[in-house]
Design an enzyme around this catalytic site. Structure first.
Site: not given
Ligand code: NI
Length: 190
Positions: A45, A50, A104-105, A146-147, A150
């Site tokens: 995701g 991000q 998370c990236l 999760h996304e 963000h």
């Molecule tokens: Ni994330």
């Protein structure tokens, strides 16, 4: 085009992202670039903040999570689960909360157990401007939750318990100072 991923500490990750005026940007091109960026980092995701854009857009592709599983272990919610969410609004979250070690990236090297409800009902548009209202469950729901966080300026680390938060504090400090080692491109300005 692969975008550098914004790390923990960048203020864009803490903004409530703005709605997108449909037709104002090329959502097909942007979502393709976001998928490319996400795949290059082996993510499932990726949300627009991000890559430094505070707009309400995220992409998901949970199919890789099923790839290494035996047939009976595969999560049915992830079959064909490649989607683009534009101007999403979560309408309802139901079912029992269950825990899973998330990552998370934007926060490389940190993982922690987050509890989230099993089902999510969400209203959104796709990259073609089509409107949808769907219910997702299982891992699909979790990736969406999760996304979605963000685009609300929330990170998974916010959901961790006090003890775990204390444990990762110095690591988060390092990331926000640009001290990270990852095999994908990050925006390390500091
Ligand atoms: Ni994330």
């Amino acid at each position: 085009m692969i975008y550098p991923i914004v790390p923990y500490g960048d203020p864009v990750l803490r903004k409530v992202a703005k709605p997108i005026k449909l037709g104002s940007i090329d959502l097909i091109k942007l979502s393709e670039d976001m998928f490319e960026t996400m795949y290059a980092a082996s993510g499932v995701g990726l949300a627009a903040p991000q890559i430094g854009m505070d707009i309400r857009l995220f992409v998901v592709d949970g199919r890789p999570m099923n790839e290494d599983e035996d047939e009976e272990e595969k999560d049915p919610s992830l079959v064909n689960f490649k989607k683009v969410f534009v101007n999403a609004t979560i309408l309802d979250e139901t079912g029992e909360e269950w825990g899973f070690e998330e990552g998370c990236l934007s926060i490389p090297g940190v993982r922690g157990e987050v509890f989230r409800p099993e089902y999510v009902k969400i209203h959104y548009w796709d990259e073609h401007g089509e409107e949808h209202e769907d219910v997702f469950e299982g891992f699909a729901a979790r990736i969406i939750q999760h996304e979605y966080d963000h685009i609300e300026g929330i990170l998974f680390t916010d959901h961790l318990n006090v003890v775990k938060k204390r444990m990762i504090k110095s690591k988060l400090g390092e990331i926000s100072r640009g001290k990270v080692s990852v095999d994908y491109k990050m925006k390390l300005s500091r």
